[in-house]
Design an enzyme around this catalytic site. Structure first.
Site, PDB file in Angstrom:
ATOM      1  N   ASP A 208       0.859  -1.187   0.000  1.00 54.57           N
ATOM      2  CA  ASP A 208       0.000   0.000   0.000  1.00 54.57           C
ATOM      3  C   ASP A 208       0.897   1.240   0.000  1.00 54.57           C
ATOM      4  O   ASP A 208       1.697   1.430   0.921  1.00 54.57           O
ATOM      5  CB  ASP A 208      -0.879  -0.051   1.266  1.00 54.57           C
ATOM      6  CG  ASP A 208      -1.881   1.072   1.326  1.00 54.57           C
ATOM      7  OD1 ASP A 208      -1.847   1.965   0.454  1.00 54.57           O
ATOM      8  OD2 ASP A 208      -2.710   1.073   2.260  1.00 54.57           O
TER       9      ASP A 208
ATOM     10  N   ASP B 173      -3.450   2.755  -5.507  1.00 54.04           N
ATOM     11  CA  ASP B 173      -2.263   2.748  -4.639  1.00 54.04           C
ATOM     12  C   ASP B 173      -2.028   1.429  -3.906  1.00 54.04           C
ATOM     13  O   ASP B 173      -1.192   1.350  -3.024  1.00 54.04           O
ATOM     14  CB  ASP B 173      -2.356   3.898  -3.626  1.00 54.04           C
ATOM     15  CG  ASP B 173      -3.580   3.792  -2.738  1.00 54.04           C
ATOM     16  OD1 ASP B 173      -4.519   3.062  -3.104  1.00 54.04           O
ATOM     17  OD2 ASP B 173      -3.603   4.430  -1.672  1.00 54.04           O
ATOM     18  N   GLU B 174      -2.764   0.380  -4.259  1.00 55.23           N
ATOM     19  CA  GLU B 174      -2.586  -0.896  -3.561  1.00 55.23           C
ATOM     20  C   GLU B 174      -2.472  -2.048  -4.560  1.00 55.23           C
ATOM     21  O   GLU B 174      -3.098  -2.031  -5.604  1.00 55.23           O
ATOM     22  CB  GLU B 174      -3.795  -1.180  -2.657  1.00 55.23           C
ATOM     23  CG  GLU B 174      -4.052  -0.111  -1.619  1.00 55.23           C
ATOM     24  CD  GLU B 174      -5.262  -0.414  -0.750  1.00 55.23           C
ATOM     25  OE1 GLU B 174      -5.607  -1.603  -0.600  1.00 55.23           O
ATOM     26  OE2 GLU B 174      -5.856   0.536  -0.230  1.00 55.23           O
TER      27      GLU B 174
END
Ligand code: MG
Length: 404
Positions: A9, A105-106
């Site tokens: 993350d 974003d992960e």
């Protein structure tokens, strides 16, 4: 043999990227906000100093500034985030071909077949991303996706957390059940009635009760809580979502005023927005192309302050692009509404603030209900009032649909 799954993350992603472009911001409290000029601008993301001052994702700019008067407000740049996101993925893909994005974003990585241990790879990712991209990640290491994701949340920024078969009851079970994937507000409302507050409570609850109250979804989340999640990490390139979606129409008779154009734009936006939602995405750009009676074509697009998916918001954005750019020197032959810059709807950064935004939530719930009814009874079963007006208008003109 157990799988080895990582969840990585990117920390304070939007704000960290903005700080990379303007290094003078690093030490200052920074918030990335939609529509700075409008009174209703909200905080999309904040950096660590802002977080320490109590600034929260989803609150209004004025609320954030009350807590933190020196807060630096910057507008979002989705093109930058997309670039960093792709670069991080490139690093992940150097380890395995099982890399699955969850939001911008992960990512999950399945590193079961790598020579190094999960923890070693996690530490490597952490330092490689910091030195190559100048932003930090927190990484969870576990034997399934759900626990790996929990792990990446437990220590951050710039940290690695290992959740093993040996320690998950001690580490995961005391966490609030709402931390777990699959437990949203409505599921939690049910669990709360039966005093199920932690992941451990859910793991140990009566399976009959959970099944009766929550059906299949209940069985699934109870299995997750017990570490029984066998869902695979998708292979690279397994899904190819569309990059853009558009819908256009040529009318047999030209449109001559804003109100006619508005109706057509709302009509087209229905199709476009349904397409966005069907893919589980939101869009960050809306465009409108207009062909006039002399077949001159203009196309204008607009970046949005926040990613959206509701018909009403997409239509409103499209209509404002139209009115801002078209001055009716000639009548209009064709309008096409398009969206691009698609991001997954549950991008981690967005979930918090969308749940805060009640108006948006209502619009999205309405769209969800409309989509469901239409998939069951066909697209004609429900029409928005404005579209019905439009169809009344075009019935007389007997339009045909073209230029899809
Ligand atoms: Mg993040």
């Amino acid at each position: 043999m157990d799988r080895v799954i990582l969840h990585s993350d990117l920390n304070n992603f939007f704000a960290s990227v903005e700080c990379r472009y303007d290094p003078t911001l690093w030490e200052k409290p920074v918030a990335v906000c939609g529509s700075k000029e409008q009174r209703h601008g909200i905080v999309l993301a904040k950096n660590q100093p802002a977080k320490l001052m109590g600034v929260k994702t989803g609150e209004a700019i004025w609320q954030a500034q009350k807590k933190c008067p020196e807060l630096v407000i910057v507008p979002p740049h989705y093109d930058r985030y997309a670039k960093f996101s792709a670069a991080a993925r490139g690093i992940y893909e150097s380890y395995t071909d099982r890399v699955e994005s969850f939001g911008i974003d992960e990512c999950w990585l399945d590193v079961t077949n790598c020579r190094k241990s999960g923890e070693e790879i996690a530490e490597e990712l952490r330092s490689r991303i910091k030195s190559k991209l100048g932003v930090t990640v927190s990484v969870g290491v576990s034997f399934n996706k759900v626990f790996a994701k929990l792990g990446s949340d437990m220590k951050k920024p710039d940290a690695v957390t290992v959740i093993s078969r040996a320690n998950f009851k001690d580490t995961v079970w005391k966490l609030p059940v709402t931390d777990m994937l699959g437990v949203g507000n409505s599921v939690y409302a049910q669990l709360h009635r039966y005093y199920i507050e932690t992941i451990g409570d859910l793991a140990n609850a009566s399976p009959e009760l959970i099944k009766r109250r929550l059906g299949k979804c209940g069985e699934a989340i109870q299995a997750y809580a017990n570490g029984l999640d066998s869902s695979p990490v998708a292979l690279v390139g397994e899904s190819h979502p569309a990059k853009s979606i558009s819908s256009g129409m040529t009318l047999p008779h030209d449109l001559t005023c804003d109100s006619e154009a508005k109706e057509l734009i709302y009509y087209l936006s229905e199709t476009v927005a349904a397409g966005v939602r069907k893919q589980g995405m939101r869009c960050t750009e809306v465009s409108v192309a207009v062909k006039d009676s002399k077949f001159e074509r203009i196309t204008r697009q607009k970046k949005l302050p926040v990613p959206i998916k509701s018909t009403f918001e997409i239509a409103a954005a499209a209509y404002s692009i139209f009115t801002e750019n078209y001055s009716w020197n000639r009548s209009v032959r064709n309008i096409t509404v398009g969206v691009s810059g698609l991001v997954p709807e549950n991008s981690a950064v967005q979930t918090d603030f969308f749940s805060e935004d009640k108006a948006r939530q209502r619009l999205e719930a309405l769209d969800g209900a409309v989509d469901k009814l239409r998939s069951r009874y066909g697209s004609e079963c429900l029409k928005r009032a404005i579209v019905m007006e439009f169809e009344g208008l075009t019935e007389r003109k007997s339009f045909d649909e073209g230029e899809k």
